[in-house]
Design a protein around this motif. Structure first.
Motif, mmCIF file in Angstrom:
data_model
loop_
_atom_site.group_PDB
_atom_site.id
_atom_site.type_symbol
_atom_site.label_atom_id
_atom_site.label_comp_id
_atom_site.label_asym_id
_atom_site.label_seq_id
_atom_site.Cartn_x
_atom_site.Cartn_y
_atom_site.Cartn_z
ATOM 1 N N PRO A 181 0.822 -1.213 0.000
ATOM 2 C CA PRO A 181 0.000 0.000 0.000
ATOM 3 C C PRO A 181 0.857 1.265 0.000
ATOM 4 C CG PRO A 181 -0.770 -1.564 1.656
ATOM 5 C CD PRO A 181 0.538 -2.080 1.147
ATOM 6 N N PRO A 182 0.371 2.332 -0.607
ATOM 7 C CA PRO A 182 1.117 3.609 -0.642
ATOM 8 C C PRO A 182 1.472 4.112 0.750
ATOM 9 C CG PRO A 182 -0.725 3.663 -2.174
ATOM 10 C CD PRO A 182 -0.877 2.407 -1.381
ATOM 11 N N ALA A 183 0.704 3.685 1.759
ATOM 12 C CA ALA A 183 0.966 4.147 3.132
ATOM 13 C C ALA A 183 2.391 3.846 3.570
ATOM 14 C CB ALA A 183 -0.025 3.482 4.091
ATOM 15 N N LEU A 184 2.982 2.789 3.025
ATOM 16 C CA LEU A 184 4.335 2.403 3.415
ATOM 17 C C LEU A 184 5.336 3.525 3.135
ATOM 18 C CD1 LEU A 184 6.507 0.332 4.283
ATOM 19 C CD2 LEU A 184 6.506 -0.509 1.916
ATOM 20 N N TYR A 185 5.172 4.212 2.025
ATOM 21 C CA TYR A 185 6.162 5.192 1.595
ATOM 22 C C TYR A 185 6.016 6.538 2.300
ATOM 23 C CZ TYR A 185 6.158 1.618 -1.961
ATOM 24 O OH TYR A 185 6.195 0.401 -2.595
ATOM 25 N N GLY A 186 4.933 6.700 3.061
ATOM 26 C CA GLY A 186 4.733 7.963 3.767
ATOM 27 C C GLY A 186 4.992 7.867 5.260
ATOM 28 N N LEU A 187 5.501 6.732 5.719
ATOM 29 C CA LEU A 187 5.727 6.549 7.154
ATOM 30 C C LEU A 187 6.855 7.455 7.646
ATOM 31 C CD1 LEU A 187 5.430 2.658 7.459
ATOM 32 C CD2 LEU A 187 3.682 4.380 7.937
ATOM 33 N N ARG A 188 6.666 8.031 8.817
ATOM 34 C CA ARG A 188 7.652 8.949 9.381
ATOM 35 C C ARG A 188 8.264 8.426 10.683
ATOM 36 N NH1 ARG A 188 7.757 10.142 5.099
ATOM 37 N NH2 ARG A 188 7.227 12.080 4.022
ATOM 38 N N HIS A 189 7.463 7.830 11.548
ATOM 39 C CA HIS A 189 7.967 7.397 12.852
ATOM 40 C C HIS A 189 8.755 6.091 12.801
ATOM 41 C CE1 HIS A 189 7.478 5.059 16.673
ATOM 42 N NE2 HIS A 189 8.093 6.135 17.115
ATOM 43 N N PRO A 190 8.280 5.056 12.120
ATOM 44 C CA PRO A 190 8.993 3.773 12.189
ATOM 45 C C PRO A 190 10.322 3.786 11.435
ATOM 46 C CG PRO A 190 6.719 3.504 11.377
ATOM 47 C CD PRO A 190 7.054 4.957 11.312
ATOM 48 N N LEU A 191 11.228 2.941 11.906
ATOM 49 C CA LEU A 191 12.436 2.629 11.144
ATOM 50 C C LEU A 191 12.067 1.516 10.178
ATOM 51 C CD1 LEU A 191 15.557 2.602 10.626
ATOM 52 C CD2 LEU A 191 15.687 0.834 12.404
ATOM 53 N N ILE A 192 12.217 1.762 8.882
ATOM 54 C CA ILE A 192 11.891 0.748 7.874
ATOM 55 C C ILE A 192 13.181 0.061 7.458
ATOM 56 C CG2 ILE A 192 10.832 0.304 5.632
ATOM 57 C CD1 ILE A 192 9.291 2.925 5.949
#
Length: 281
Positions: A181-192
């Motif tokens: 999902p596009p939501a993955l690319y907008g994450l700010r808090h988690p370390l990916i």
């Protein structure tokens, strides 16, 4: 080489003692060891009940007893039986006392008290189980760590291990035909963090998985070219987004988790403007 009887005597769950013994034994080549595990030894009566087994299976005694009375009794029994007794935490505790300028509390099971850290771990485990395999993308921003990788790249077991260390962890499978999902690319808090492995190792793991399920092992899922394409797809995604990458090919789950925790700690110490890198660790 004769078999070694290793007695592990703890006044708590024994988890710490087991980990220490396991780490020490890992330094030897296939040692022949019979472990005798004695947790929750908090009374003289309980201690006395294990003495016959010590006598019947003489060997080495590791213990983490903090109560002076039970500790003294164990040492007396070991002297009588001619067995070496090793208080495995003594040197560490003494060093900490010297540096901290205070005495250790000496209360059994203190590390397992239901304090803030305990409830943090429980919350992390609940979150991680609820966000396994790409579930619940609406709540990914609440995660501390997000693991991304192709099928069978150790995402779930690593997530559970991290949860037990108190990190809320979501994991997301990468499928060429079905991007996340596009939501993955907008994450700010988690370390990916991207997880990768060698194609040969991944094919082997997938074949074993199919065999355990009694399914056909000649499918696109284990096709060498297809697997290489999946891994290339994943690596491009990691690089394009600047996510740190860990190669799990020769790493245990514990080693992978340790590398991820180190990345999280490093990120916490860096200015927000400094991002991760897309090179394998």
């Amino acid at each position: 080489m004769n078999r070694l009887n290793l007695h592990l005597v703890s006044d708590s769950t024994g988890e710490t003692l087991e980990m220490i013994a396991k780490a020490a034994l890992a330094q030897f080549d296939d040692p022949d060891v019979s472990r005798h595990f004695w947790p929750m030894v908090r009374s003289l009566q309980h201690l006395d009940r294990i003495v016959p087994d010590l006598a019947a299976h003489p060997g080495l005694v590791f213990h983490t007893l903090v109560n002076p009375e039970t500790r003294k009794r164990l040492e007396e029994h070991c002297r009588h039986l001619g067995l070496p007794a090793v208080p495995v935490l003594d040197q560490v505790t003494a060093a900490l006392e010297a540096q901290l300028g205070q005495e250790a509390h000496g209360r059994p099971g203190r590390q397992h008290m239901m304090d803030e850290d305990y409830f943090k771990r429980v919350e992390a485990i609940q979150y991680t189980i609820a966000h396994d395999d790409g579930i619940g993308y609406e709540e990914w921003e609440e995660a501390d760590i997000v693991l991304v990788g192709v099928s069978r790249s150790s995402k779930t077991p690593t997530s559970i291990y991290l949860a037990n260390r108190g990190f809320k962890t979501a994991n997301i499978p990468l499928v060429v035909e079905s991007p996340p999902p596009p939501a993955l690319y907008g994450l700010r808090h988690p370390l990916i963090v991207g997880l990768t492995t060698s194609p040969e190792r991944l094919v082997q793991i997938r074949r074993n998985r199919l065999l355990s399920l009694n399914e056909a092992t000649e499918t696109a899922y284990v096709d060498n070219d297809r697997v290489k394409a999946e891994l290339q797809f994943a690596r491009r995604m990691f690089g394009d987004n600047g996510w740190p990458v860990i190669d799990v090919t020769r790493r245990s789950i514990e080693e992978t988790a340790a590398a991820i925790i180190r990345l999280a700690q490093e990120r916490d110490r860096k200015p927000a403007s400094e991002g991760g890198v897309g090179k394998p660790i």
